[in-house]
Design an enzyme around this catalytic site. Sequence first.
Site, mmCIF file in Angstrom:
data_model
loop_
_atom_site.group_PDB
_atom_site.id
_atom_site.type_symbol
_atom_site.label_atom_id
_atom_site.label_comp_id
_atom_site.label_asym_id
_atom_site.label_seq_id
_atom_site.Cartn_x
_atom_site.Cartn_y
_atom_site.Cartn_z
ATOM 1 N N GLU A 49 0.282 -1.030 0.104
ATOM 2 C CA GLU A 49 0.064 -0.291 -0.267
ATOM 3 C C GLU A 49 1.055 1.081 0.228
ATOM 4 O OE1 GLU A 49 -4.031 1.575 2.439
ATOM 5 O OE2 GLU A 49 -2.227 0.739 3.564
ATOM 6 N N LYS A 129 -8.648 3.277 -2.287
ATOM 7 C CA LYS A 129 -9.177 2.718 -1.630
ATOM 8 C C LYS A 129 -10.895 3.011 -1.262
ATOM 9 C CE LYS A 129 -7.018 1.972 2.931
ATOM 10 N NZ LYS A 129 -6.669 2.002 4.137
ATOM 11 N N CYS A 164 -5.424 -2.999 2.608
ATOM 12 C CA CYS A 164 -5.203 -2.708 4.365
ATOM 13 C C CYS A 164 -6.461 -2.932 4.731
ATOM 14 C CB CYS A 164 -5.589 -1.113 4.065
ATOM 15 S SG CYS A 164 -4.201 -0.457 5.766
#
EC number: 3.5.5.1
Length: 333
Positions: A49, A129, A164
């Site tokens: 990430e 995200k 994540c």
Amino acid sequence: MTTPQPSQVRVAVTQAEPVWLDLKATVDKTCSLIAEAASKGAQLVSFPECWIPGYPAWIWTRPVDQELHSRYIQNSLTVSSPEMTQICKSANENNVIVVLGFSENIHNSLYISQAIISNTGSILTTRKKIKATHMERTIFGDAFADCLDSVVETAVGRVGALSCWEHIQPLLKYHTCAQREAIHVAAWPPLFEWGGPEDESLFSMSRDGTIALARTYAIESSSFVLHTTAVISQEGVEKMRTATGAIMNMPGGGSSAIFGPDGRLLSKPLLPTEEGIIYADLEMHDIYKTKAFVDVLGHYSRPDLLWLGVGSCDRRHVKEDAEERREDRVEVL
């Protein structure tokens, strides 16, 4: 048209430290890692990430740092840029699929993004995200509709990616599984061992907590999971000024791993402070063994009782009323 699934795929999962807050140098390191993975026979390589230009670790120590934030904006990656072209060229030259985590700069607003690049250098998808986590919201904005464009057809089969704590979002996970990925890249920043019952940090944010999420995702989706993490050195701690913070306050953070579709570990770990690449030869037919027992999108599901609805419109800043009405619809999976 669906690409035939090869019987075996060699994958490479990086565990490395970015060149913090340095776009050009981290892109150069990215290309070096791609070439190294290819030299070992890898057909796909994954990155953590916000690999470019490094995860903004200072946000967990102090919410405002105008100097580092400004540098972070300037060194974040734009999709239509010479730097992204350089990475795509490296993927093509080395005949490797690249799953890249990066901070995406769109007119100086930032998003936690991932790109899947084909072995011919074409960008197959970019996604953001769905929701920045906690202190990440001091830096990053929310996703557009492209957060759902998470699985693509590649030369090694269907490849997907999430970032994540998206791995604790049940609806997003289900939507990703519904796209029938065979290989899933789970991108994370540096992760550290939980300190035990006296530790005030969340176990679910720790090394072992996130590995549990990776194994669970593998089992739920019957896919191979490439758990991809970064490393932070003492120099990185000093650059991020996190020595007094709750997390990323010491060298380490590496816990990259590869899991099979039944959750078993397929790779040997590196030390938490060690940079390197881990490899595994994935026996793709193992997916059939797990699917024979459980398929949450097939014989082990009840869509007549439970189903997922997906909003498919993209909310732009300027849109005609008629266009708004036409696009405002819901897709049901």
